[in-house]
Scaffold this motif. Structure first.
Motif, PDB file in Angstrom:
ATOM      1  N   ALA A  24     -16.816 -65.849 -71.754  1.00 12.68           N
ATOM      2  CA  ALA A  24     -15.670 -65.081 -71.102  1.00 12.68           C
ATOM      3  C   ALA A  24     -16.006 -63.963 -70.075  1.00 12.68           C
ATOM      4  O   ALA A  24     -17.073 -63.054 -70.713  1.00 12.68           O
ATOM      5  CB  ALA A  24     -14.603 -64.401 -72.237  1.00 12.68           C
ATOM      6  N   THR A  28     -11.525 -59.176 -70.147  1.00 11.88           N
ATOM      7  CA  THR A  28     -11.645 -59.661 -71.363  1.00 11.88           C
ATOM      8  C   THR A  28     -10.756 -58.684 -72.291  1.00 11.88           C
ATOM      9  O   THR A  28     -10.458 -59.078 -73.224  1.00 11.88           O
ATOM     10  CB  THR A  28     -12.746 -59.804 -71.670  1.00 11.88           C
ATOM     11  N   THR A  31      -7.406 -59.456 -73.680  1.00 12.86           N
ATOM     12  CA  THR A  31      -7.288 -60.617 -74.521  1.00 12.86           C
ATOM     13  C   THR A  31      -7.355 -60.188 -75.748  1.00 12.86           C
ATOM     14  O   THR A  31      -7.956 -59.120 -76.271  1.00 12.86           O
ATOM     15  CB  THR A  31      -8.206 -61.864 -74.100  1.00 12.86           C
ATOM     16  N   MET A  34      -8.990 -65.666 -78.979  1.00 10.05           N
ATOM     17  CA  MET A  34      -9.613 -67.186 -78.103  1.00 10.05           C
ATOM     18  C   MET A  34      -9.245 -68.103 -79.027  1.00 10.05           C
ATOM     19  O   MET A  34      -9.222 -68.382 -80.245  1.00 10.05           O
ATOM     20  CB  MET A  34     -10.965 -66.637 -78.044  1.00 10.05           C
ATOM     21  N   TRP A  53     -10.524 -61.279 -81.677  1.00  9.47           N
ATOM     22  CA  TRP A  53     -11.919 -61.103 -81.343  1.00  9.47           C
ATOM     23  C   TRP A  53     -12.551 -60.070 -82.683  1.00  9.47           C
ATOM     24  O   TRP A  53     -13.799 -59.921 -82.588  1.00  9.47           O
ATOM     25  CB  TRP A  53     -11.720 -59.852 -80.219  1.00  9.47           C
ATOM     26  N   ALA A  98      -7.483 -68.021 -73.620  1.00 13.42           N
ATOM     27  CA  ALA A  98      -7.449 -66.891 -73.885  1.00 13.42           C
ATOM     28  C   ALA A  98      -5.798 -66.419 -73.986  1.00 13.42           C
ATOM     29  O   ALA A  98      -5.122 -66.915 -73.073  1.00 13.42           O
ATOM     30  CB  ALA A  98      -8.285 -65.785 -73.067  1.00 13.42           C
ATOM     31  N   TYR A 109      -1.073 -69.058 -74.162  1.00 15.51           N
ATOM     32  CA  TYR A 109      -2.296 -68.794 -73.692  1.00 15.51           C
ATOM     33  C   TYR A 109      -2.349 -68.995 -72.071  1.00 15.51           C
ATOM     34  O   TYR A 109      -1.931 -69.883 -71.617  1.00 15.51           O
ATOM     35  CB  TYR A 109      -3.417 -69.970 -74.271  1.00 15.51           C
TER      36      TYR A 109
END
Length: 122
Positions: A24, A28, A31, A34, A53, A98, A109
């Motif tokens: 990625a 990021t 986000t 994932m 994450w 993501a 997403y």
């Protein structure tokens, strides 16, 4: 925008293993979740596994529980999908995606990779 690049697909015999990687880049920090989706010919895209994450939330589709493991490397902005005991029905194009929120629905997403083919022979 977030850019996602998958790698690691290929051809494997039933019972074998593959590890997919997703790199990625970009924004990021926007986000939260994932996910790994897959789509077989003539079928809808389905969520296989998802993780936030921090690793505190993880989801697996019933069809892959106990066989697949999703993980992240936050320092490298990488997401992985370890696939063991592969079956012919796992054959599909696998996509990394993501989302800015937690969820299992495809529509949540908004960033997608180009996909990587996984073929499991019987």
């Amino acid at each position: 925008q977030v850019q996602l690049v998958e790698s690691g697909g290929g051809l494997v015999q039933a019972g074998g293993s593959l590890k997919l990687s997703c790199a990625a880049s970009g924004r990021t920090f926007r986000t939260y979740t994932m996910g790994w989706f897959r789509q077989a010919p003539g079928k809808d895209r389905e969520l296989v596994a998802a993780i936030n994450w921090s690793g505190t939330l993880i989801y697996y589709a019933n069809s892959v529980k106990g066989r697949f493991t999703i993980s992240t490397d936050n320092a490298k902005n990488m997401v992985y999908l370890q696939m063991n005991s592969l079956k012919p029905e796992d054959t599909a194009v696998y996509y990394c995606a993501a989302s800015g929120r937690w969820g299992t629905e495809v529509w949540k997403y908004d960033s997608w990779g180009q996909g990587t083919q996984v073929t499991v022979s019987s």
